[in-house]
Design an enzyme around this catalytic site. Structure first.
Site, short mmCIF file in Angstrom:
data_model
loop_
_atom_site.label_atom_id
_atom_site.label_comp_id
_atom_site.label_asym_id
_atom_site.label_seq_id
_atom_site.Cartn_x
_atom_site.Cartn_y
_atom_site.Cartn_z
N CYS A 1 19.87 -35.43 -32.01
CA CYS A 1 18.73 -34.78 -31.33
C CYS A 1 18.54 -33.34 -31.81
O CYS A 1 19.47 -32.70 -32.29
CB CYS A 1 18.95 -34.78 -29.82
SG CYS A 1 20.27 -33.68 -29.27
N GLU B 1 27.24 -37.77 -29.74
CA GLU B 1 27.80 -36.94 -30.81
C GLU B 1 28.61 -35.79 -30.21
O GLU B 1 29.71 -35.45 -30.67
CB GLU B 1 26.67 -36.38 -31.68
CG GLU B 1 25.78 -37.44 -32.32
CD GLU B 1 24.56 -37.80 -31.47
OE1 GLU B 1 24.67 -37.87 -30.23
OE2 GLU B 1 23.48 -38.02 -32.06
N HIS C 1 25.78 -36.01 -24.71
CA HIS C 1 25.33 -36.92 -25.77
C HIS C 1 26.53 -37.52 -26.51
O HIS C 1 27.63 -36.95 -26.49
CB HIS C 1 24.43 -36.17 -26.75
CG HIS C 1 23.03 -36.00 -26.23
ND1 HIS C 1 21.98 -35.57 -27.01
CD2 HIS C 1 22.51 -36.23 -24.99
CE1 HIS C 1 20.88 -35.54 -26.29
NE2 HIS C 1 21.16 -35.92 -25.07
N CYS D 1 22.41 -31.68 -30.70
CA CYS D 1 23.50 -32.18 -31.55
C CYS D 1 23.30 -31.75 -33.00
O CYS D 1 24.27 -31.54 -33.73
CB CYS D 1 23.62 -33.69 -31.41
SG CYS D 1 24.11 -34.15 -29.74
C1 HJL Z 1 21.28 -38.95 -29.40
C2 HJL Z 1 22.49 -39.23 -27.39
C3 HJL Z 1 21.27 -39.10 -26.66
C4 HJL Z 1 20.07 -38.87 -27.37
N1 HJL Z 1 20.11 -38.81 -28.74
N2 HJL Z 1 21.29 -38.89 -30.76
N3 HJL Z 1 22.45 -39.12 -28.76
N4 HJL Z 1 21.26 -39.20 -25.29
O1 HJL Z 1 23.58 -39.42 -26.83
C5 HJL Z 1 17.78 -38.00 -27.34
C6 HJL Z 1 16.74 -37.55 -26.36
C7 HJL Z 1 17.28 -36.56 -25.34
C8 HJL Z 1 16.15 -35.80 -24.72
C9 HJL Z 1 16.48 -35.18 -23.40
N5 HJL Z 1 18.90 -38.68 -26.71
O2 HJL Z 1 19.53 -35.45 -22.97
O3 HJL Z 1 15.71 -36.96 -27.11
O4 HJL Z 1 18.26 -34.31 -21.19
O5 HJL Z 1 18.02 -37.26 -24.42
O6 HJL Z 1 19.39 -32.93 -22.91
O7 HJL Z 1 15.80 -34.81 -25.62
O8 HJL Z 1 17.46 -34.20 -23.57
P1 HJL Z 1 18.73 -34.23 -22.61
ZN ZN Z 2 22.18 -34.89 -28.91
#
Ligand code: HJL
Ligand code: ZN
Length: 173
Positions: free
Chosen positions: A98, A63, A61, A108
């Site tokens: 998240c 963050e 992600h 995060c």
């Molecule tokens: C934030 C990110 C990102 C998400 N949210 N704030 N920064 N990809 O870089 C939130 C989303 C999650 C899912 C799936 N995404 O990524 O809810 O597979 O991507 O661990 O919860 O989780 P995974």
């Molecule tokens: Zn996250």
């Protein structure tokens, strides 16, 4: 970090726009959001680190990439990033942090909370551009959890549509 030092102190819109430009670097995918994040020392107005979704290897992600790049630059373990962050560190992120992840990944929100329990410094404020859409995990309680723990969360308004357009560029229409 040398880039984008022309942002004025506490110019939250400009920092959010910078975070959005980082999100645009992330490969569009149907299975996630493209998010950008910036770590800033608000006292000195220095950009400490930047990140975007999937910037680092694995299912990373934005963050998380910010934190891992900063801890690596300071020669400490990723888990100890809070020990090397200044007291006045703030985080800008295009989408709310998240609170629920695929197995094996720390949300995060937990990473942010851990920076505050470390000996020195940690994140004091999170500036977010939009609440997370319910596409993948239903309602995200990330912001509420941070606020309960005393971390200030500020919605920087005006970028919601652009942020969501960028975040969902790889999703089926
Ligand atoms: C934030 C990110 C990102 C998400 N949210 N704030 N920064 N990809 O870089 C939130 C989303 C999650 C899912 C799936 N995404 O990524 O809810 O597979 O991507 O661990 O919860 O989780 P995974
Ligand atoms: Zn996250």
């Amino acid at each position: 970090m040398a880039d984008f030092q022309s942002i004025a102190p506490r110019d939250h819109e400009a920092y959010m726009r910078f975070a959005l430009s980082l999100a645009e670097k992330s490969d569009p995918k149907p299975t996630n959001f493209r998010v950008g994040a910036v770590l800033v020392d608000e006292a000195s107005n220095q950009i400490l680190s930047t990140g975007y979704t999937l910037e680092l290897p694995g299912n990373t992600h934005a963050e998380q990439c910010c934190f891992e790049k900063f801890s690596a630059s300071k020669g400490v373990a990723a888990d100890d990033v809070g020990t090397v962050l200044p007291e006045s560190t703030v985080l800008y992120t295009t989408i709310e942090p998240c609170n629920k992840r695929s197995i094996g990944n720390l949300p995060c929100t937990e990473r942010i909370l851990k920076t505050r329990s470390a000996a020195k410094g940690g994140i004091k404020t999170v500036y977010l551009g939009v609440k997370e859409p319910e596409t993948f995990v239903g309602e995200n309680k990330g912001r509420a959890k941070l606020e309960e723990a005393g971390i200030e969360c500020v919605h920087v308004t005006g970028f919601e549509k652009e942020i969501l357009d960028v975040a969902t560029a790889g999703h089926p229409s």
